[in-house]
Design a protein around this motif. Structure first.
Motif, PDB file in Angstrom:
ATOM      1  N   THR A 133       4.859  11.490   0.629  1.00  0.00           N
ATOM      2  CA  THR A 133       5.224  11.686   2.228  1.00  0.00           C
ATOM      3  C   THR A 133       4.499  10.228   3.128  1.00  0.00           C
ATOM      4  O   THR A 133       5.076   9.671   3.716  1.00  0.00           O
ATOM      5  CB  THR A 133       4.776  12.777   2.886  1.00  0.00           C
ATOM      6  N   ILE A 134       3.438  10.097   2.798  1.00  0.00           N
ATOM      7  CA  ILE A 134       2.530   9.005   3.252  1.00  0.00           C
ATOM      8  C   ILE A 134       2.877   7.664   2.972  1.00  0.00           C
ATOM      9  O   ILE A 134       3.186   6.693   3.556  1.00  0.00           O
ATOM     10  CB  ILE A 134       1.122   9.006   2.964  1.00  0.00           C
ATOM     11  N   GLY A 135       3.353   7.424   1.651  1.00  0.00           N
ATOM     12  CA  GLY A 135       3.609   6.276   1.094  1.00  0.00           C
ATOM     13  C   GLY A 135       5.091   6.112   1.488  1.00  0.00           C
ATOM     14  O   GLY A 135       5.607   4.709   2.001  1.00  0.00           O
ATOM     15  N   HIS A 136       5.913   6.970   1.585  1.00  0.00           N
ATOM     16  CA  HIS A 136       7.402   6.997   2.221  1.00  0.00           C
ATOM     17  C   HIS A 136       7.541   6.263   3.694  1.00  0.00           C
ATOM     18  O   HIS A 136       7.989   5.317   3.959  1.00  0.00           O
ATOM     19  CB  HIS A 136       8.100   8.222   2.251  1.00  0.00           C
TER      20      HIS A 136
ATOM     21  N   ASN B 111       4.017  13.077 -11.344  1.00  0.00           N
ATOM     22  CA  ASN B 111       2.676  12.925 -11.279  1.00  0.00           C
ATOM     23  C   ASN B 111       2.252  12.588  -9.931  1.00  0.00           C
ATOM     24  O   ASN B 111       0.732  12.200  -9.992  1.00  0.00           O
ATOM     25  CB  ASN B 111       2.442  11.774 -12.436  1.00  0.00           C
ATOM     26  N   VAL B 112       2.847  12.258  -8.813  1.00  0.00           N
ATOM     27  CA  VAL B 112       2.561  11.897  -7.674  1.00  0.00           C
ATOM     28  C   VAL B 112       2.593  12.878  -6.770  1.00  0.00           C
ATOM     29  O   VAL B 112       3.396  13.706  -6.513  1.00  0.00           O
ATOM     30  CB  VAL B 112       3.438  10.625  -6.982  1.00  0.00           C
ATOM     31  N   SER B 113       1.404  13.372  -5.979  1.00  0.00           N
ATOM     32  CA  SER B 113       1.368  14.669  -5.073  1.00  0.00           C
ATOM     33  C   SER B 113       2.494  14.347  -3.994  1.00  0.00           C
ATOM     34  O   SER B 113       2.792  13.120  -3.617  1.00  0.00           O
ATOM     35  CB  SER B 113      -0.051  14.759  -4.360  1.00  0.00           C
ATOM     36  N   LYS B 114       2.954  15.559  -3.548  1.00  0.00           N
ATOM     37  CA  LYS B 114       3.906  15.418  -2.352  1.00  0.00           C
ATOM     38  C   LYS B 114       3.305  14.753  -1.144  1.00  0.00           C
ATOM     39  O   LYS B 114       3.770  14.298  -0.292  1.00  0.00           O
ATOM     40  CB  LYS B 114       4.521  16.804  -2.065  1.00  0.00           C
TER      41      LYS B 114
ATOM     42  N   ARG C 178      13.662   6.082  -2.427  1.00  0.00           N
ATOM     43  CA  ARG C 178      12.832   6.928  -3.330  1.00  0.00           C
ATOM     44  C   ARG C 178      12.165   8.224  -3.077  1.00  0.00           C
ATOM     45  O   ARG C 178      12.001   8.881  -4.161  1.00  0.00           O
ATOM     46  CB  ARG C 178      11.593   5.834  -3.715  1.00  0.00           C
ATOM     47  N   ILE C 179      12.065   8.560  -1.896  1.00  0.00           N
ATOM     48  CA  ILE C 179      11.557   9.953  -1.604  1.00  0.00           C
ATOM     49  C   ILE C 179      12.387  10.923  -2.088  1.00  0.00           C
ATOM     50  O   ILE C 179      12.054  12.041  -2.579  1.00  0.00           O
ATOM     51  CB  ILE C 179      11.170  10.073  -0.166  1.00  0.00           C
TER      52      ILE C 179
ATOM     53  N   ILE D  34       0.927  -1.225  -0.035  1.00  0.00           N
ATOM     54  CA  ILE D  34      -0.034   0.028   0.034  1.00  0.00           C
ATOM     55  C   ILE D  34       1.022   1.287   0.080  1.00  0.00           C
ATOM     56  O   ILE D  34       0.455   2.291  -0.820  1.00  0.00           O
ATOM     57  CB  ILE D  34      -0.913  -0.137   1.096  1.00  0.00           C
ATOM     58  N   GLY D  35       1.863   1.329   0.797  1.00  0.00           N
ATOM     59  CA  GLY D  35       2.763   2.390   0.760  1.00  0.00           C
ATOM     60  C   GLY D  35       3.564   2.688  -0.349  1.00  0.00           C
ATOM     61  O   GLY D  35       3.674   3.609  -0.918  1.00  0.00           O
TER      62      GLY D  35
END
Length: 231
Positions: free
Chosen positions: A55-58, A48-51, A109-110, A25-26
């Protein structure tokens, strides 16, 4: 198999399943671009991915990844208790090590993503060139880590197919068809052949693989335990 052993294997198998689910999911939140382009040099898809999603995914993915250590202990035990002691420990140690290296890749990746955002938002040509050079350096230190993870999965997959086919694990022989490398190859094939589902699966491909692997492993564990009770 006694109840205590079953419960230990069950809990560690569930931990592996949760690792695949939560990290998946992250990683999907961090990397998914509806336009695809994951293979294009320059990491432009991150723009294309919002900041907020970055942050949430990271944090979501990197904090959940250590659960994979328990999951690979579970997989190793399914080999060890079926008669593949040495091979089971290789899978346990190699899998745990590989996913810690993989988490280092994931944590990096972040920085690639935020740099890609800056490039997309900057109009000064000189600044863009400097950022692209920095991004290239970041990538050169980040990408080899995921390749190490993939190489480890190839080794695990060879042992997986070999030991399961000869009946030296707790898995039924049909489980050999679901080796990690084979499933990963199918996911990459869906993307590079232009199937739309590939755009959705590729950002979290390794975790999709392990969702399948741990689901099958938990099913096999339950099957073995029930057979033992009926004997």
């Amino acid at each position: 198999m006694d109840k205590k052993t079953y419960n230990t294997l069950l809990l560690t198998g569930i931990a592996g399943f949760l690792a695949a689910l939560l990290v998946g999911i992250g990683e999907f939140t961090l990397q998914f671009s509806p336009l695809g382009g994951y293979e294009v040099e320059g990491y432009g898809y991150f723009a294309n991915v919002s900041k907020d999603k970055l942050t949430i995914g990271h944090f979501f993915s990197t904090l959940a990844a250590p659960l994979y250590i328990l999951g690979y202990w579970h997989l190793g035990q399914m080999f060890i208790r079926g008669g593949s002691k040495v091979h089971g420990w290789i899978i346990t140690l190699l899998g745990g090590y590989a996913f810690m290296v993989g988490n280092a890749w994931l944590g990096g990746r972040i920085y690639l993503a935020l740099t890609a955002h800056e490039i997309a938002d900057t109009t000064d040509t000189n600044v863009v060139l400097q950022l692209q050079s920095l991004l290239s350096d970041f990538g050169a230190h980040n990408e080899p880590l995921v390749n190490a993870l993939r190489l480890a999965m190839v080794v695990v997959s060879v042992l997986w197919i070999w030991r399961i086919v000869i009946g030296k694990t707790l898995y039924p022989r049909w489980v050999a068809l679901f080796s990690p490398a084979l499933i990963l190859g199918v996911i990459f094939t869906t993307y590079f052949t232009g199937l739309s589902i590939g755009v959705w699966l590729l950002p979290a491909a390794m975790n999709v693989v392990h969702l399948i692997v741990f689901t099958i492993s938990l099913y096999s564990l339950h099957r073995v335990y029930k057979q033992g009770l009926s004997e």
